[in-house]
Each structure stands twice: as structure tokens, then as C-alpha cells.
Design an enzyme around this catalytic site. Structure first.
Site, PDB file in Angstrom:
ATOM      1  NE  ARG A  60     -45.329  70.775 -31.784  1.00  0.00           N
ATOM      2  CZ  ARG A  60     -45.716  70.337 -32.993  1.00  0.00           C
ATOM      3  NH1 ARG A  60     -46.776  70.874 -33.575  1.00  0.00           N
ATOM      4  NH2 ARG A  60     -45.046  69.381 -33.598  1.00  0.00           N
ATOM      5  CD  GLU A  76     -61.577  64.882 -27.770  1.00  0.00           C
ATOM      6  OE1 GLU A  76     -61.419  65.982 -28.322  1.00  0.00           O
ATOM      7  OE2 GLU A  76     -61.041  64.579 -26.680  1.00  0.00           O
ATOM      8  NE  ARG A  86     -47.096  68.159 -30.570  1.00  0.00           N
ATOM      9  CZ  ARG A  86     -47.822  67.655 -31.583  1.00  0.00           C
ATOM     10  NH1 ARG A  86     -49.128  67.815 -31.598  1.00  0.00           N
ATOM     11  NH2 ARG A  86     -47.244  66.999 -32.559  1.00  0.00           N
ATOM     12  CB  THR A 131     -53.520  65.974 -32.980  1.00  0.00           C
ATOM     13  OG1 THR A 131     -52.651  66.219 -31.874  1.00  0.00           O
ATOM     14  CG2 THR A 131     -53.820  64.495 -33.077  1.00  0.00           C
ATOM     15  CG  HIS A 141     -51.297  67.323 -26.793  1.00  0.00           C
ATOM     16  ND1 HIS A 141     -51.510  67.286 -28.162  1.00  0.00           N
ATOM     17  CD2 HIS A 141     -50.511  66.248 -26.516  1.00  0.00           C
ATOM     18  CE1 HIS A 141     -50.883  66.237 -28.676  1.00  0.00           C
ATOM     19  NE2 HIS A 141     -50.261  65.600 -27.699  1.00  0.00           N
ATOM     20  CD  GLU A 190     -55.952  66.744 -26.392  1.00  0.00           C
ATOM     21  OE1 GLU A 190     -57.141  66.912 -26.720  1.00  0.00           O
ATOM     22  OE2 GLU A 190     -55.002  67.342 -26.934  1.00  0.00           O
ATOM     23  CG  ASN A 221     -56.371  72.193 -25.741  1.00  0.00           C
ATOM     24  OD1 ASN A 221     -55.384  72.878 -25.517  1.00  0.00           O
ATOM     25  ND2 ASN A 221     -56.266  70.955 -26.200  1.00  0.00           N
ATOM     26  CG  HIS A 239     -58.601  68.347 -34.518  1.00  0.00           C
ATOM     27  ND1 HIS A 239     -57.431  68.506 -33.803  1.00  0.00           N
ATOM     28  CD2 HIS A 239     -58.272  68.599 -35.808  1.00  0.00           C
ATOM     29  CE1 HIS A 239     -56.441  68.815 -34.628  1.00  0.00           C
ATOM     30  NE2 HIS A 239     -56.939  68.880 -35.853  1.00  0.00           N
ATOM     31  CG  HIS A 267     -53.164  77.129 -29.382  1.00  0.00           C
ATOM     32  ND1 HIS A 267     -52.061  76.881 -30.178  1.00  0.00           N
ATOM     33  CD2 HIS A 267     -54.107  76.249 -29.770  1.00  0.00           C
ATOM     34  CE1 HIS A 267     -52.342  75.908 -31.024  1.00  0.00           C
ATOM     35  NE2 HIS A 267     -53.578  75.507 -30.793  1.00  0.00           N
TER      36      HIS A 267
END
Length: 260
Positions: free
Chosen positions: A48, A150, A44, A100, A42, A69, A6, A213, A9
Site C-alpha cells: 500500500r 520492539e 506490507r 499495524t 515496512h 518491518e 520511518n 508506534h 508515509h
């Protein structure tokens, strides 16, 4: 076991200064070279970190399967239907959350989620549902037609952190988990048991099983010992490690842990 990296970030770091560097797309090529099996991002509602343009560019350029996602927000769904990535993972989303938290309530949204799944499958996109290791949610995931789930490992990861980390508690630490070590150990084993049983239940129903996660280099081993889990999606800990050793090495180190 497969590793989905992922890269959200990286975009978070870019957004800290509202500029165009670092570019998440560069991470896709590094991840492939490092042996990643999938890119996870992801989109969102509040954008963000990842923006629509990021999704477009990564979808057009990635040599790895792309797992996006998404919440069940209609505007986001319509955009992603046009992109048609390899997989969509439907997740819960709250604008006030840092990340999340908790799994998607499939039981409470059967018809809505079922319609979304059908629309993605009609354009050749497989759908995974990000859920807690709860029998009712797993059975509902099968009922609405998902190919994969998941399992949300956040509870396990938080308990592991509280039990084994010697670092000072951060201001956002979970007050409810500031418990004696004996209680934390029992809760940790219970959480692992839930993940084990959830993975077994899902496989019995014919669902593929991923997990993600809060997973990191220190808490991964018990998850690797659950044979029904075929894929991990990990982000923040890889990017954090990359600050010190570089992204390619950070991914390779995690791949080695998975293979060991």
C-alpha cells in the site's frame, strides 16, 4: 537513545496520486543529514505504500542502517532474504487495518517464527520482534532466538491522545477509550508500567529493547525515561510535522527532544 525514522508515509503520499513523487529515497539522505540513526520501512503484503523497488533502491543507497518491518508472509520473507538489510523486524499484519495494531503473537507461532529468524541470521541479518509488553511474549522472543524486541507503544499513545488532546475526536477514534479522565489516567499509568516492566524483563533475558508506534513530539517524554529502551522508531508524526517545517527540521526537532 537512537532514532529510527520511518519513511513509509512519504510513499503513502506518492501512492495517493499513483505517480513517482515524492521519492522515499530522497528522504534517506535528508534523514542522515538531520542526524537520524536508522531508516525504518515496512514492506506490507498489499504494497500500500512501499514497493519492492523502493526496498531495493533504499537498501542499495542508504548510508544509514536499514530496518525493514515485515509480516511472516512467505513471499515477503523470500524477497527480503535476498535483500538482507541490517535488521528485519517481524510484525503482525492485517490487510483491513489502517496501521499495524497490536504486537506479534510469538507464543502462538514459535516454530514458524523460529525458522524465519534462523534463515535471516544465516545471511547475517539481525531480527527484532514487534510485540506487546507481555512477559510471555518477551520470554518467547528470547526462546526463538531474536536479538531484539520492539515494544508496541500504541495503547500508551492512544490513551495519551484521549487524555490530553483538545482536538475533536476523529471518525476512527477508539470508542472503547472514550472514558472519564480519571479512568484514562489509571489506564495510561498501567500502560506505562507494562512498558517499564517489559523493558526490564527483556534486558534481564539479554534482549535489546526498542519501542515504537504512535509516538510523537507530545507523548515521548515518559518513554525516554525508561532506561532499558535504546531505540525509537517513529514515522507518521515526523512526516506530519515535515509538512509544515520540512523533513530535516522535523527530524532535528525530535532528535533534540531525545537528547534533552
Amino acid at each position: 537513545m537512537l532514532l529510527g525514522v520511518n519513511i513509509d508515509h512519504i510513499a503513502t503520499l506518492r501512492e495517493a496520486r499513483k505517480i513517482n513523487d515524492p521519492d522515499p529515497l530522497e528522504a534517506v539522505f535528508i534523514a542522515k543529514r538531520a542526524g537520524a540513526d536508522q531508516i525504518t520501512i515496512h514492506l506490507r503484503e498489499d504494497r500500500r505504500h512501499m514497493h519492492d523497488e523502493d526496498i531495493l533502491r533504499i537498501a542499495q543507497s542508504s548510508f544509514l542502517p536499514l530496518n525493514v518491518e515485515s509480516s511472516i508472509n512467505p513471499e515477503v520473507i523470500e524477497f527480503l532474504l535476498k535483500i538482507a538489510p541490517h535488521r528485519i523486524t517481524l510484525v503482525p499484519e492485517n490487510r483491513e487495518e489502517v496501521t499495524t495494531e497490536g504486537g506479534l503473537d510469538v507464543v502462538g507461532n514459535l516454530e514458524k517464527i523460529g525458522r524465519i529468524i534462523k534463515r535471516f541470521q544465516e545471511v547475517g541479518v539481525e531480527v527484532s520482534l514487534f510485540i506487546d509488553a507481555n512477559r510471555q511474549q518477551i520470554q518467547a522472543s528470547k526462546e526463538v532466538g531474536a536479538e531484539m524486541i520492539e515494544l508496541h507503544t500504541g495503547v500508551y499513545a492512544n490513551l495519551h491522545l484521549m487524555l490530553y488532546s483538545n482536538l475533536p475526536r476523529m471518525k476512527n477514534s477508539i470508542k472503547e477509550l472514550e472514558l472519564p479522565r480519571g479512568e484514562l489516567k489509571l489506564l495510561l499509568e498501567q500502560s506505562l508500567g507494562d512498558l517499564r516492566e517489559g523493558a526490564k524483563e527483556a534486558r534481564k533475558l539479554g534482549l535489546e529493547v526498542a519501542a515504537g508506534h504512535g509516538l510523537n513530539y507530545g507523548n515521548l517524554q515518559p518513554i525516554l525515561e525508561i532506561p532499558e529502551i535504546i531505540e525509537l522508531n517513529i514515522g507518521q508524526s515526523i512526516i506530519a510535522r515535515a509538512v509544515f517545517v520540512g523533513l530535516e527540521k522535523a527530524i532535528r526537532e525530535l532528535k533534540e527532544l531525545i537528547k534533552a
